[in-house]
Design an enzyme around this catalytic site. Sequence first.
Site, mmCIF file in Angstrom:
data_model
loop_
_atom_site.group_PDB
_atom_site.id
_atom_site.type_symbol
_atom_site.label_atom_id
_atom_site.label_comp_id
_atom_site.label_asym_id
_atom_site.label_seq_id
_atom_site.Cartn_x
_atom_site.Cartn_y
_atom_site.Cartn_z
ATOM 1 N N ASP A 37 46.041 3.396 73.054
ATOM 2 C CA ASP A 37 46.654 2.064 73.065
ATOM 3 C C ASP A 37 47.150 1.746 74.473
ATOM 4 O O ASP A 37 48.079 2.383 74.976
ATOM 5 C CB ASP A 37 47.845 2.037 72.097
ATOM 6 C CG ASP A 37 48.477 0.657 72.032
ATOM 7 O OD1 ASP A 37 47.941 -0.192 71.304
ATOM 8 O OD2 ASP A 37 49.482 0.417 72.737
ATOM 9 N N TYR A 70 50.622 -2.814 81.073
ATOM 10 C CA TYR A 70 51.031 -1.419 81.299
ATOM 11 C C TYR A 70 50.569 -0.935 82.677
ATOM 12 O O TYR A 70 51.040 0.081 83.174
ATOM 13 C CB TYR A 70 50.471 -0.465 80.231
ATOM 14 C CG TYR A 70 50.942 -0.723 78.815
ATOM 15 C CD1 TYR A 70 51.972 -1.624 78.542
ATOM 16 C CD2 TYR A 70 50.361 -0.065 77.741
ATOM 17 C CE1 TYR A 70 52.389 -1.863 77.235
ATOM 18 C CE2 TYR A 70 50.784 -0.291 76.436
ATOM 19 C CZ TYR A 70 51.790 -1.203 76.192
ATOM 20 O OH TYR A 70 52.190 -1.437 74.900
ATOM 21 N N HIS A 126 49.538 -9.803 72.857
ATOM 22 C CA HIS A 126 50.641 -8.844 73.021
ATOM 23 C C HIS A 126 51.947 -9.356 72.394
ATOM 24 O O HIS A 126 52.658 -8.613 71.733
ATOM 25 C CB HIS A 126 50.838 -8.555 74.518
ATOM 26 C CG HIS A 126 51.487 -7.245 74.806
ATOM 27 N ND1 HIS A 126 51.187 -6.487 75.907
ATOM 28 C CD2 HIS A 126 52.449 -6.559 74.150
ATOM 29 C CE1 HIS A 126 51.927 -5.394 75.904
ATOM 30 N NE2 HIS A 126 52.705 -5.420 74.847
#
Length: 292
Positions: A48, A53, A110
């Site tokens: 994931d 990120y 998201h």
Amino acid sequence: MTTLTLHNGVEIPQIGFGTAAIGQWQQDDSFVTDTILKAMAVGYRHFDTASVYGNERALGRAILQSGIPRHELFVVSKVWDTEQGARTADAFQRSLERLGLEYLDLYLVHWPVPASTRQTWEAMESLYDDKKVRALGLSNFRKADIEQLASFARVRPAYNQLELHPYLTQQELVQYCQFHKIAVSCWSPLGSGTWSGVAATEKPIADPVIVDLANQYGVSPGQIILKWDLQQKRIVIPKAEKLEHIVANFSLWDFSLSDDDMQSINALNRNHRFGGDPATAHESNKKIRVPD
Ligand SMILES: NC(=O)c1ccc[n+]([C@@H]2O[C@H](COP(=O)([O-])OP(=O)(O)OC[C@H]3O[C@@H](n4cnc5c(N)ncnc54)[C@H](OP(=O)(O)O)[C@@H]3O)[C@@H](O)[C@H]2O)c1
């Protein structure tokens, strides 16, 4: 490896590996690649990540170095708030390039940004039509956000990733998703990573009820929590750097929790979020940049 079947027939490994803030937030170096390679050696095949990120390249390098055939892996990424709407198709392409992949297994919105949801989802539906992604999903969507999406969606969402742990069980939302064949995945299943700044003693892994159950079953507190999720047909994506944690979080099949013990974990709920609130997160998320 146990899988769940999404409503479009795609199989997803029930245990995934969370990659947010391996090392530090937006770290994208060999430490991240090596940590992911360790997880692959232990047996994880579901990873994931998210554009925000800032570690898609490190995951891509691990995939390449592992030599694992692409079809054996399940790779998830997400479109960040600042990439929603007219930018979504480009954002997806950039994620693919950073990962060095031809397609994703699952692509998620998201966070809900209601003003952009329709345009974002329509771009994602085109990617799905073009077979660039095998399933479409959501993250942090509340019931009202899902209802808004359902009013125009041609491709129904197959998955919703929620903050979910014993202190935030979100039972109504979980039931709503599962009733509508939207698989539920738990982020921060152990009560969050170092990014949150929450002391280990404040997390559910330190709760006396969880610690007692761990002693009773002869496993670790983290394993008790993850098993509580798996037994309720939820997906888990714990993040771990320490090998003992990476191994423990993938070793969940030799015991099962009794109904009474499941209920005693459910009763720990205090509606407590360690991360952002979907009602307001899009305000502060606007200020967070996706690295190139
Ligand atoms: N969709 C979203 O908005 C969203 C938001 C946040 C996170 N996520 C996803 O969810 C994933 C997991 O969430 P998270 O990283 O916040 O938190 P988490 O997985 O609940 O917790 C990670 C922390 O727990 C420790 N840990 C791991 N396994 C353990 C075990 N068996 N026993 C005791 N401690 C253990 C880790 O330590 P070590 O690392 O030192 O081993 C790390 O400090 C993220 O990596 C990301 O992929 C999604």
